[in-house]
Design a protein around this motif. Sequence first.
Motif, PDB file in Angstrom:
ATOM      1  N   PRO A 158     -30.005  39.824 -85.380  1.00 61.39           N
ATOM      2  CA  PRO A 158     -29.523  38.392 -84.620  1.00 61.39           C
ATOM      3  C   PRO A 158     -30.340  37.898 -83.786  1.00 61.39           C
ATOM      4  N   ASN A 159     -30.834  36.482 -83.738  1.00 59.48           N
ATOM      5  CA  ASN A 159     -31.454  36.244 -82.453  1.00 59.48           C
ATOM      6  C   ASN A 159     -30.797  35.286 -81.432  1.00 59.48           C
ATOM      7  N   HIS A 160     -29.525  34.990 -81.675  1.00 65.00           N
ATOM      8  CA  HIS A 160     -28.799  34.402 -80.941  1.00 65.00           C
ATOM      9  C   HIS A 160     -29.063  32.862 -80.600  1.00 65.00           C
ATOM     10  N   SER A 161     -29.522  32.323 -81.644  1.00 68.68           N
ATOM     11  CA  SER A 161     -30.159  30.913 -81.495  1.00 68.68           C
ATOM     12  C   SER A 161     -29.608  30.165 -82.855  1.00 68.68           C
ATOM     13  N   PRO A 212     -25.248  33.399 -88.520  1.00 64.50           N
ATOM     14  CA  PRO A 212     -25.710  33.287 -87.094  1.00 64.50           C
ATOM     15  C   PRO A 212     -27.345  33.214 -87.168  1.00 64.50           C
ATOM     16  N   GLY A 213     -27.922  32.699 -86.382  1.00 66.19           N
ATOM     17  CA  GLY A 213     -29.506  32.627 -86.300  1.00 66.19           C
ATOM     18  C   GLY A 213     -29.873  34.192 -86.301  1.00 66.19           C
ATOM     19  N   PHE A 214     -31.072  34.421 -87.201  1.00 61.86           N
ATOM     20  CA  PHE A 214     -31.630  35.682 -87.167  1.00 61.86           C
ATOM     21  C   PHE A 214     -33.241  35.673 -87.339  1.00 61.86           C
ATOM     22  N   CYS A 233     -33.562  30.387 -87.789  1.00 62.19           N
ATOM     23  CA  CYS A 233     -33.902  31.474 -88.303  1.00 62.19           C
ATOM     24  C   CYS A 233     -35.327  31.504 -88.569  1.00 62.19           C
TER      25      CYS A 233
END
Length: 395
Positions: A65-68, A116-118, A71
Motif C-alpha cells: 500500500p502506498n497511502h495515496s 487503497p492506493g498501491f 496506483c
Amino acid sequence: MNANHANDALVQRAIAGFRDHFDTDPTLGGVAPGRVNLIGEHTDYNDGFVMPLAIERRTVVVGVPNHSPRCRMVALDHDGNMATFMLEGIAPGTTEWVKYPKGVIAQFIDNGHPVPGFDAVVTSDVPLGSGLSSSAALEVATASMIEQLLGIRIDPVHKALWAQKAEHDYANMPCGIMDQFISAMGQRDHALLIDCRDHSTRLVKLVDPDVAVLITNSGVKHNLGDTEYPLRRQQCEEAAATIAKTYPQVKALRDADMKMLAAAKEDLDEVVYRRARHVIGENERTVLAADALDRGDYPEVGRLMYESHAFLRDDYEVSCPELDVLVELARGCDGVFGSRMTGGGFGGCTVTLVKAANLNATVEAIQAGYAEKTGKEAVCFSTRPADGAQSFTLA
Ligand code: ADP
Ligand code: MG
C-alpha cells in the motif's frame, strides 16, 4: 511470511523488480496460473461445457500500500515502464496492459470494496498472447493481490466473474468465463469440467504419471481474433435464435442437439449452420471426454480431441495452417492419444495428450517437422494440472 511463496523463483523475480522500481520491499501478493483447454472450444459463450486445466506457468503481482489516492504498476516482462493512475474515476486509459488490472480494481470498487492506493510489479512465465490466457492470469493474480491488500477473501466464482467483467469492460474483449474460472479455481492433478451456464464445476482427475499434457506454441498469431471472435459469437446467437423458433426451450446453443439443428437447416445460412454444428458437437464431445478421462480411457479422450480439432478447422474455421501442421505431426508420433488447437485459435498453441514414455521423442519430432514444413520454431513444454490462484504475504 509464507515460505512457499517467498521461495518461489517467479515471486523472487517480482520482488527483485519491485525493489529496483520502488526502492522498498513488497509486503503482499497474488499469483494465478495460465491455462490450457483440453477440450470444449468456443462453447463457453454458448452456455456450454469446457474442460481446461491450470498450467505450471503463472503470473505474480507483488505490491505494497502506498497511502495515496493513486496506483503505480510496472510489468517487468512487458514494457517495463511505470503506469500511474488515480483510483477516483478509474477508466481504461490508453496503456493496453494496465487495462486488465485497472478493470479488476474497478470491479472491487463497484462491488463495495474500495481499493487503497498501491505500488505493484507484475511478472509472468505465461507466454503473452499465445492462447494460454496470460490475460486471465493477470486479472486473477491482480484480484488475489487486492484481496490480500484488503484483508478479505472473495468467493472464487465471484472473483472469476469480476475478472471476466474487467476483460469485457476495460480490455473490450467479450470473452467467456473459462479462463478466469480455471485460473481462480484450478486444482493440482485435476482438469475442471465447467458448466458455463450455471457455473457449476466438476473436478476430473488427471494424475496418471504415465500420461503427459504437452503444450506446443506455434509462435504465430494471425490478427484475426479481434474481429472473428465477436463474429463467431454473433453467428452462434443467430443459430440459437433460429432454432428457438421451432424449439423455444433453446436459449443458447447449449440447449440444442443435432436433430434440432437439422430441422432448422433450411432457415440457416450455410456458414451459420456449420458454426452451430461445431458448437453442438463440441458440447457433446466435452462431456464425453470428461467421462473418458475419469475412466482413464485416454484413447477415447484423444479421439475426441482430434475430432474437436477437425471441427474447429473445417466448420468453425478458427484454426490456421501452422496449428494444422502441429496436430498432424503429433498424430504421426507413437504414444500420442490426441491433439488439437487450444484457445481462441488463429495461432497460439496446440494441446497434446501423450504417453509420458513417448514425450521426448514426440517433442523432437514435432519441432523438427514444424521447422521443416513452416520454417518456424515450435516451443514445447509439458505440464501437470496445477493449482489455481492464491494470495500471500511477504513481510
Ligand atoms: P492470452 O490471454 O491468450 O495470453 P490476450 O491477448 O488475451 O492473450 O492477452 C495478452 C495481453 O494481456 C497482453 O498483450 C498484455 O496486454 C496483457 N498481459 C498479460 N500478461 C501480462 C503481463 N505479465 N504483463 C503485462 N501485460 C500482460
Ligand atoms: Mg486472453
